[in-house]
Structure formats: C-alpha cells, structure tokens
Design a protein around this motif. Sequence first.
Motif, short mmCIF file in Angstrom:
data_model
loop_
_atom_site.label_atom_id
_atom_site.label_comp_id
_atom_site.label_asym_id
_atom_site.label_seq_id
_atom_site.Cartn_x
_atom_site.Cartn_y
_atom_site.Cartn_z
N LEU A 133 0.83 -1.21 0.00
CA LEU A 133 0.00 0.00 0.00
C LEU A 133 0.86 1.26 0.00
N LYS A 134 1.98 1.21 0.69
CA LYS A 134 2.87 2.37 0.73
C LYS A 134 3.48 2.62 -0.63
N LEU A 143 4.38 16.03 -1.61
CA LEU A 143 5.23 15.31 -0.65
C LEU A 143 4.42 14.79 0.53
N PHE A 144 3.16 15.27 0.63
CA PHE A 144 2.35 14.98 1.81
C PHE A 144 1.11 14.20 1.37
N ALA A 145 1.12 12.91 1.61
CA ALA A 145 -0.02 12.08 1.23
C ALA A 145 -0.18 10.94 2.22
N CYS A 146 -1.41 10.45 2.35
CA CYS A 146 -1.66 9.34 3.27
C CYS A 146 -2.89 8.57 2.82
N LEU A 147 -2.97 7.34 3.26
CA LEU A 147 -4.14 6.49 3.08
C LEU A 147 -4.73 6.28 4.46
N MET A 148 -6.04 6.52 4.62
CA MET A 148 -6.62 6.44 5.95
C MET A 148 -7.91 5.66 5.96
N LEU A 149 -8.20 5.11 7.11
CA LEU A 149 -9.44 4.37 7.35
C LEU A 149 -10.15 5.00 8.54
N ASN A 150 -11.24 5.70 8.26
CA ASN A 150 -12.04 6.33 9.33
C ASN A 150 -11.16 7.17 10.27
N SER A 151 -10.38 8.07 9.71
CA SER A 151 -9.48 9.02 10.41
C SER A 151 -8.24 8.35 10.99
N CYS A 152 -8.06 7.06 10.79
CA CYS A 152 -6.86 6.36 11.24
C CYS A 152 -5.91 6.18 10.05
N ILE A 153 -4.63 6.48 10.25
CA ILE A 153 -3.66 6.39 9.18
C ILE A 153 -3.26 4.93 8.95
N VAL A 154 -3.34 4.51 7.69
CA VAL A 154 -2.89 3.16 7.32
C VAL A 154 -1.43 3.23 6.88
N VAL A 155 -1.13 4.06 5.88
CA VAL A 155 0.24 4.33 5.46
C VAL A 155 0.32 5.81 5.08
N ALA A 156 1.52 6.37 5.12
CA ALA A 156 1.71 7.78 4.77
C ALA A 156 3.12 7.97 4.23
N TRP A 161 -5.04 3.21 -8.04
CA TRP A 161 -5.64 2.35 -7.03
C TRP A 161 -6.56 1.27 -7.58
N ARG A 162 -7.08 1.45 -8.80
CA ARG A 162 -7.97 0.42 -9.33
C ARG A 162 -7.27 -0.92 -9.48
N PRO A 163 -6.01 -0.98 -9.96
CA PRO A 163 -5.33 -2.29 -10.01
C PRO A 163 -5.06 -2.88 -8.63
N ALA A 164 -5.06 -2.04 -7.61
CA ALA A 164 -4.76 -2.52 -6.25
C ALA A 164 -6.02 -2.57 -5.39
N ILE A 165 -7.19 -2.75 -6.02
CA ILE A 165 -8.44 -2.68 -5.28
C ILE A 165 -8.55 -3.77 -4.22
N ASP A 166 -7.95 -4.93 -4.47
CA ASP A 166 -7.99 -5.99 -3.46
C ASP A 166 -7.20 -5.59 -2.21
N LEU A 167 -6.09 -4.87 -2.40
CA LEU A 167 -5.34 -4.37 -1.26
C LEU A 167 -6.17 -3.35 -0.48
N VAL A 168 -6.87 -2.51 -1.21
CA VAL A 168 -7.71 -1.50 -0.55
C VAL A 168 -8.82 -2.16 0.25
N ARG A 169 -9.41 -3.21 -0.29
CA ARG A 169 -10.47 -3.93 0.43
C ARG A 169 -9.92 -4.58 1.70
N SER A 170 -8.67 -5.00 1.66
CA SER A 170 -8.08 -5.59 2.87
C SER A 170 -7.96 -4.55 3.97
N LYS A 212 8.51 -5.86 8.60
CA LYS A 212 8.57 -4.82 7.58
C LYS A 212 7.22 -4.57 6.92
N GLN A 213 6.36 -5.58 6.89
CA GLN A 213 5.05 -5.41 6.26
C GLN A 213 4.15 -4.44 7.04
N LEU A 214 4.42 -4.26 8.34
CA LEU A 214 3.59 -3.38 9.16
C LEU A 214 3.95 -1.91 8.96
N CYS A 215 5.14 -1.63 8.46
CA CYS A 215 5.60 -0.25 8.19
C CYS A 215 5.46 0.64 9.43
#
Length: 400
Positions: free
Chosen positions: A158-159, A172-185, A263-272, A396-399
Amino acid sequence: MGVHVMALTLSGGLPLFSRQIGNSQPLPFSLIASLNGVHMFCNSQQSGLRSTCTQDSTVVWKDYEDSITLIVAASTTSEAALSELMNCIFNTIVLTVGLEEVRGLQTRNIERLKRELRSCFPLMDKILDAVDLGDRNVVPTDFMSMVETVICSDSLSLKNCLGVFAECVESLFACLMLNSCIVVATGGWWELMPEERKLLALLVDSSSTDCTSIDVPVFLPCKSPTVPFRLVAVCLISGVWVAALCGPSPALSAVEQFCAKVWRPAIDLVRSVQSAPRFLPQGLQQNHHCIIGLLLVQCTLQKYILNRSQSANRKEAGDVLRTFYHQAASLLVPPKNNAASSDTRGLETYWCSEYHKLHALYEKDNLLCVLYTSALPNSTMRLVTRQTLQTLLSDKQLCW
C-alpha cells in the motif's frame, strides 16, 4: 455531563461561536457573558485567570494572539485535558481561516468571520467527541495530538501505491486512511506537526459523510499558518480515503483520474484495509493467548495503535490501557529536551489487579503497554512484552 466551548473577541467580548457535547443544556448568554466578564476584569487588574473548579465542573480560560478568548466549561474532565482541548480548538480555527484573519479581528468584519467559522463546526464536533465524559458508550482516546494508525498486513504494498499517487499529484504529503486512522503515509506527511496530522485526518473523516471527494484550502497551524495548502481527498471505497496536500494544481478532476489509475489495479489491497479489524496481529494471537490488548506509541511521530484480542471488549480494554498510559506508562518517556539517550536500556513499569495485569516497556522511542490476564506470572509478562515489541518493530510489512 457535557463540555461547552465558547469563543469571544478579546477586546469586546463579542461571541464568535459556541459548541457543546454531552447531555447538558446549552449555557445561557448571561452566563457566558459573566464568565467572560470575570476574565476581562482580571486582565484589567494585571492578573491572569486560567481556571476555576466547582464540586462537579471545571472552567478554563485562555487568550490567543491577543484576539480571541476561548472558554471551556466541562464536567468530569481535568484542567490539563481541557487546556489541550482548547489548543486543538484554536488550531482548528487557524486551519479554517488562517492566522492573519485571527490576528486582524479588530479591523475585520466579525459577522463574516462568524460565517466562515461555521465550516469548521463538524471538525470541532469530532474533536469534542474524543473527550471522556464518563457517560457515553464510546472509546475515548485523550490523545488530542496523536493520530491513530491501523495495522495492515499489506502495508508495504500500500505504501508503494501511495508513493506513485503522491508523484502523480506532485505532493510530498499524502496518506491512506481508514475512518481518520492512518494506514500508510509518505515521509513528508510524518514530518508535519502531530496536531496538524490529527486535524487533517479528522477533517477528512468529518467531511466523508456527504461526499466522495474533498478539495478545500487549509492553513497548517505550525507549518504554514498564513499561506494555504489545498487538501484533496478521494474516497476509494467506503471508509477508505486517500488524501494529499497540493498546490494550485492539479484540479480535483485530475486527482480523481490519478486515483483510478493508481488504485484500481490494487483494489484488493484496498479492500483488505476496509476489513482490517482492530484486533491483535494474527501471529501475536497465536503465540500469546494471555494478551488481552496493547497500546503502542511512537513518541517522536506521536502516532499510536490500540488493538485488542478478539474476545476482549473494545471499550473496557481501551479504557484500562488508556488509564495505565496516562497515570504510569507515559512517565517512562524522557522529556524532549533531555539530552541523555535511553536507546541502550529499557524502562519498565507494571500494575497488578485482581482481574488483569499491565506492563509497559519504553525502548528506542517506542512505548508499548500490554494488558494481560491476571494469571500470567510477572517474569513471563516482562518476556512477552519484550518479544511483542520486537515483533511489531521488525515486521517490515507493518511499516511501523
């Protein structure tokens, strides 16, 4: 029980806004005027009035930028927590209208400012929702300046996707979040001040109920309080958002196209991410059945995770870990201005009760608090905590 927040002009005591949370009645204008009048009288006598307490309430006053007075009245909440809440509310004002607008209150149109501040009410309500009133079925955090993160087994992949998206939008400033919680940044996102990251995450979450994309100007209270950035965010699937701070370009329509491309090619990762529970990582659950829950804090970046076992009650485990952190574990963290290094040694503390045990370990700028069953021996508790911290930091997978 409730919390009331009032903002008034420092010079004339004109009300700007009033917000509340809880089951108490709104404060009458006469009472608000009296609270502000007492504060103004003390200022005229060259004596500062910071707070006062009654049998069941606490009132705190604070002036900002010689322009705004904030008054917070609350029940069952400490003065320190209210002071932190006030700083967060003021940063919300700066985030919305900018510091120059606040400093120029004496020469600006007050009514226009009041209309502009209405846009930050949903964000203020989100902040107030985190206050522990002791009478609501929520999991309060009391971590006003810390941002919560989510453990995901596919964080590294995801990162990488997030890095491609950040390059597309030239940010330079981007993040992926789930309900205000940061997943990766991105690294730049973590270089923002903790209170800025917190407010941006809450802003996206507070805007996510009625739209699928966001494009709003924001003033970063510490990094850029007078020159706005653009906060752009796009909902990938329900609850999962990708956000970035940009300049005047690209347009929101282009950002949406970049999202589809990356993100469309990585939609399965997003669903996880969407299905990621707030449970302990699978390896920890299998190896250490004695763990009920854990709180891991990265002290420099001011981020944390709060997870529990599948059998544990989320609110109960969260309340116990939160209390342990504030009353005991946080004392293990050395002051920021302390030059002495503690990287080569671990600092520990623990609590024991009839129903559970808690153990905290501070090591390499990380503080881990673990909630155990009461039957676990103390010596084993120390060993499991150390092994758990090493597992979380080495994966390392947890970042993290």
